[in-house]
Motif scaffolding. Structure first.
Motif, PDB file in Angstrom:
ATOM      1  N   GLN A 240       0.828  -1.201   0.000  1.00 12.40           N
ATOM      2  CA  GLN A 240       0.000   0.000   0.000  1.00 12.40           C
ATOM      3  C   GLN A 240       0.864   1.254   0.000  1.00 12.40           C
ATOM      4  O   GLN A 240       0.569   2.242  -0.689  1.00 12.40           O
ATOM      5  CB  GLN A 240      -0.918   0.005   1.227  1.00 12.40           C
ATOM      6  CG  GLN A 240      -1.989  -1.068   1.177  1.00 12.40           C
ATOM      7  CD  GLN A 240      -2.860  -1.059   2.421  1.00 12.40           C
ATOM      8  OE1 GLN A 240      -2.539  -0.368   3.411  1.00 12.40           O
ATOM      9  NE2 GLN A 240      -3.946  -1.842   2.390  1.00 12.40           N
ATOM     10  N   LYS A 241       1.967   1.239   0.774  1.00 15.70           N
ATOM     11  CA  LYS A 241       2.851   2.395   0.786  1.00 15.70           C
ATOM     12  C   LYS A 241       3.485   2.629  -0.577  1.00 15.70           C
ATOM     13  O   LYS A 241       3.611   3.767  -1.050  1.00 15.70           O
ATOM     14  CB  LYS A 241       3.944   2.197   1.849  1.00 15.70           C
ATOM     15  CG  LYS A 241       3.434   2.285   3.298  1.00 15.70           C
ATOM     16  CD  LYS A 241       4.572   2.127   4.272  1.00 15.70           C
ATOM     17  CE  LYS A 241       4.073   2.277   5.728  1.00 15.70           C
ATOM     18  NZ  LYS A 241       5.180   2.135   6.697  1.00 15.70           N
ATOM     19  N   VAL A 242       3.903   1.538  -1.205  1.00 18.35           N
ATOM     20  CA  VAL A 242       4.515   1.676  -2.548  1.00 18.35           C
ATOM     21  C   VAL A 242       3.494   2.250  -3.529  1.00 18.35           C
ATOM     22  O   VAL A 242       3.809   3.106  -4.365  1.00 18.35           O
ATOM     23  CB  VAL A 242       5.044   0.309  -3.040  1.00 18.35           C
ATOM     24  CG1 VAL A 242       5.451   0.393  -4.510  1.00 18.35           C
ATOM     25  CG2 VAL A 242       6.206  -0.140  -2.167  1.00 18.35           C
ATOM     26  N   SER A 243       2.257   1.780  -3.439  1.00 14.69           N
ATOM     27  CA  SER A 243       1.214   2.287  -4.345  1.00 14.69           C
ATOM     28  C   SER A 243       0.950   3.765  -4.112  1.00 14.69           C
ATOM     29  O   SER A 243       0.790   4.550  -5.049  1.00 14.69           O
ATOM     30  CB  SER A 243      -0.080   1.483  -4.131  1.00 14.69           C
ATOM     31  OG  SER A 243      -1.106   2.001  -4.946  1.00 14.69           O
ATOM     32  N   GLN A 244       0.955   4.184  -2.852  1.00 17.72           N
ATOM     33  CA  GLN A 244       0.736   5.599  -2.552  1.00 17.72           C
ATOM     34  C   GLN A 244       1.888   6.452  -3.054  1.00 17.72           C
ATOM     35  O   GLN A 244       1.709   7.563  -3.544  1.00 17.72           O
ATOM     36  CB  GLN A 244       0.549   5.783  -1.033  1.00 17.72           C
ATOM     37  CG  GLN A 244      -0.734   5.179  -0.500  1.00 17.72           C
ATOM     38  CD  GLN A 244      -0.843   5.290   1.003  1.00 17.72           C
ATOM     39  OE1 GLN A 244       0.100   5.727   1.686  1.00 17.72           O
ATOM     40  NE2 GLN A 244      -2.015   4.877   1.555  1.00 17.72           N
ATOM     41  N   MET A 245       3.118   5.928  -2.914  1.00 18.63           N
ATOM     42  CA  MET A 245       4.277   6.661  -3.401  1.00 18.63           C
ATOM     43  C   MET A 245       4.210   6.840  -4.922  1.00 18.63           C
ATOM     44  O   MET A 245       4.543   7.909  -5.466  1.00 18.63           O
ATOM     45  CB  MET A 245       5.568   5.916  -3.003  1.00 18.63           C
ATOM     46  CG  MET A 245       5.867   5.954  -1.520  1.00 18.63           C
ATOM     47  SD  MET A 245       6.209   7.650  -0.940  1.00 18.63           S
ATOM     48  CE  MET A 245       7.710   7.979  -1.806  1.00 18.63           C
TER      49      MET A 245
ATOM     50  N   ARG B 237       1.535   6.991  -6.761  1.00 14.50           N
ATOM     51  CA  ARG B 237       0.500   7.992  -7.054  1.00 14.50           C
ATOM     52  C   ARG B 237       1.045   9.396  -6.805  1.00 14.50           C
ATOM     53  O   ARG B 237       0.783  10.339  -7.582  1.00 14.50           O
ATOM     54  CB  ARG B 237      -0.732   7.749  -6.188  1.00 14.50           C
ATOM     55  CG  ARG B 237      -1.477   6.488  -6.550  1.00 14.50           C
ATOM     56  CD  ARG B 237      -2.663   6.280  -5.610  1.00 14.50           C
ATOM     57  NE  ARG B 237      -3.352   5.029  -5.902  1.00 14.50           N
ATOM     58  CZ  ARG B 237      -4.371   4.573  -5.182  1.00 14.50           C
ATOM     59  NH1 ARG B 237      -4.810   5.272  -4.125  1.00 14.50           N
ATOM     60  NH2 ARG B 237      -4.954   3.431  -5.515  1.00 14.50           N
ATOM     61  N   LEU B 238       1.795   9.546  -5.684  1.00 10.21           N
ATOM     62  CA  LEU B 238       2.344  10.850  -5.365  1.00 10.21           C
ATOM     63  C   LEU B 238       3.336  11.314  -6.427  1.00 10.21           C
ATOM     64  O   LEU B 238       3.328  12.458  -6.862  1.00 10.21           O
ATOM     65  CB  LEU B 238       3.018  10.792  -3.979  1.00 10.21           C
ATOM     66  CG  LEU B 238       3.647  12.113  -3.491  1.00 10.21           C
ATOM     67  CD1 LEU B 238       2.563  13.192  -3.394  1.00 10.21           C
ATOM     68  CD2 LEU B 238       4.327  11.910  -2.132  1.00 10.21           C
ATOM     69  N   VAL B 239       4.210  10.378  -6.840  1.00 14.13           N
ATOM     70  CA  VAL B 239       5.185  10.717  -7.898  1.00 14.13           C
ATOM     71  C   VAL B 239       4.471  11.094  -9.190  1.00 14.13           C
ATOM     72  O   VAL B 239       4.840  12.045  -9.900  1.00 14.13           O
ATOM     73  CB  VAL B 239       6.165   9.544  -8.116  1.00 14.13           C
ATOM     74  CG1 VAL B 239       7.029   9.787  -9.350  1.00 14.13           C
ATOM     75  CG2 VAL B 239       7.031   9.337  -6.867  1.00 14.13           C
ATOM     76  N   THR B 240       3.441  10.342  -9.506  1.00 16.10           N
ATOM     77  CA  THR B 240       2.683  10.633 -10.734  1.00 16.10           C
ATOM     78  C   THR B 240       2.058  12.022 -10.674  1.00 16.10           C
ATOM     79  O   THR B 240       2.085  12.789 -11.640  1.00 16.10           O
ATOM     80  CB  THR B 240       1.593   9.583 -10.955  1.00 16.10           C
ATOM     81  OG1 THR B 240       2.200   8.286 -11.037  1.00 16.10           O
ATOM     82  CG2 THR B 240       0.813   9.868 -12.246  1.00 16.10           C
TER      83      THR B 240
END
Length: 421
Positions: free
Chosen positions: A6-11, A13-16
């Motif tokens: 979940q943290k990787v997925s949020q990161m 999204r943030l980078v995008t």
């Protein structure tokens, strides 16, 4: 493990989101330049060795781009409005006829016993051209004259007897004798006419044409003998298009030329023209008179005709100054550095010039190039103006060089406030 995913997925999204925002910001800065409020500057090395900062675009630059001090000036080419007459030249091809001409025709039949028909011979009215055999007509005239003398004697005798009181002569007999005298006089007149018809004379003065009539020929009634042309003046017949009707006038000067005399112009004047337009050719027939007292021109020659009509002085401009819209044609003028649109009606057009009718004072500066980019009230600057500091944005605009200095000053201030890293 689930928490890491979940943290990787949020990161991601943030980078995008960050990358997308950077792309949008870059596109904005490319299209609209960097706002001056961000204080972004770039160093410029001056001649003195000092580094000056150049602001992205300060308040003065914003004014040039459409701020309250006026929009960016449009560069155009200005041309002064001139007044010139328009020369309308009508051209036509015509042929010449003698101003007076006649075809000599025999009214009676008979044998030719004498001719005076030398080609190109000058004759005057009444000259004998052809003599026909007239013996029969002479005898008929003698008989008619004899009968007339007899009728006259009878009338005189009756009048004397009646005056003496002789009862054998009545008023009726005297009246009949007088009628017979009148008939005899008429017969004499007919005999003389018949005799005169045997002598064919020139009806007009002029020059004889070719004739094939010779002595011994037998002419019939209606036979053509010779033509006579009075070429002291020539009548040029030509046709003009329907649009020329308003320009025609008796006495108007025309210029003619003929291939026989290359480079020479013969002046004439209009003497008459038709009262209606031909329904097939849509043209009007015109007659022009040309003096030919020297006899150089011949009937039948072809002529190139020119009629020059000059109008009153009209406003003339390059055709590139005309713009078109739904409301019609118009031009743009320089009204104290601001573009103003004026309606203009095109009267004439020739090559790259147009003559117009518009409410514009002579000498006004008209936009001859670049008018397609203009809007009402747009500031303009002349590309063909004298060298100097161009003024943009009308009377309240700031000179371009002053704006540059202002931008440099702002940049220097921005540099001085930056903190060293």
């Amino acid at each position: 493990m689930t928490i890491n995913i979940q943290k990787v997925s949020q990161m991601r999204r943030l980078v995008t989101l960050v990358v997308s925002a950077a792309i949008v910001a870059g596109a904005y800065f490319i299209a609209f330049d960097v706002p001056a409020s961000l204080g972004v500057s770039s160093d410029i090395q001056t001649e003195g060795g000092q580094r000056e900062g150049r602001a992205a675009k300060g308040p003065s630059q914003a004014g040039r781009a459409g701020g309250p001090r006026g929009a960016r000036a449009t560069t155009v080419v200005l041309t002064p409005l001139q007044m010139q007459p328009y020369e309308d030249i009508l051209r036509a091809i015509g042929s010449a006829d003698a101003v007076r001409s006649a075809s000599v025709i025999s009214n009676v039949s008979g044998d030719v016993i004498e001719t005076n028909l030398s080609a190109n011979k000058d004759v005057t009215v009444g000259d004998v051209l052809v003599q026909l055999d007239a013996r029969t007509e002479m005898y008929n005239l003698e008989i008619a004259q004899a009968e007339l003398e007899q009728a006259r004697d009878k009338v005189l005798r009756y009048e004397r007897l009646l005056a003496s009181g002789n009862s054998s002569i009545t008023d009726v007999a005297l009246a009949e004798a007088r009628v017979a005298q009148r008939l005899a006089e008429a017969n004499v007149g007919l005999a003389r006419v018949a005799l005169d018809d045997r002598t064919i004379k020139a009806p007009i003065s002029g020059k004889l044409g070719l004739s094939d009539v010779e002595i011994g020929d037998t002419l019939s009634a209606g036979s053509a003998i010779v033509t006579i042309d009075d070429a002291e003046a020539l009548l040029v017949v030509f046709e003009l298009p329907e649009r020329s009707v308003g320009l025609l006038d008796k006495g108007q000067k025309v210029l003619t030329s003929t291939p026989t005399y290359t480079g020479q112009v013969f002046e004439g004047e209009i003497v008459s023209f038709d009262s209606r337009i031909d329904s097939v050719t849509r043209s009007v027939t015109v007659h022009a008179l040309i003096d030919n007292s020297d006899g150089r021109l011949w009937p039948g020659m072809s002529f190139a005709v020119r009629i020059v009509h000059e109008s009153d002085p009209l406003a003339v401009l390059p055709s590139t100054a005309i713009t078109w819209s739904r409301s019609g044609s118009s031009v743009w003028i320089d009204n104290n550095g601001v573009a103003e649109q004026i309606s203009a009606a095109i009267l004439y057009r020739r090559d790259d010039q147009v003559w117009i009718e518009a409410d514009i004072a002579p000498g006004a500066m008209v936009v001859s190039e670049g008018a397609q980019k203009l809007r009402a009230g747009s500031p303009i600057v002349a590309a063909n103006a004298a060298k100097g500091d161009p003024v943009v944005g009308g009377q309240d605009a700031v000179p371009a060089r002053a704006e540059l200095k202002l931008g440099q000053a702002e940049s220097q201030q921005a540099i001085s406030t930056e903190k060293p890293i």
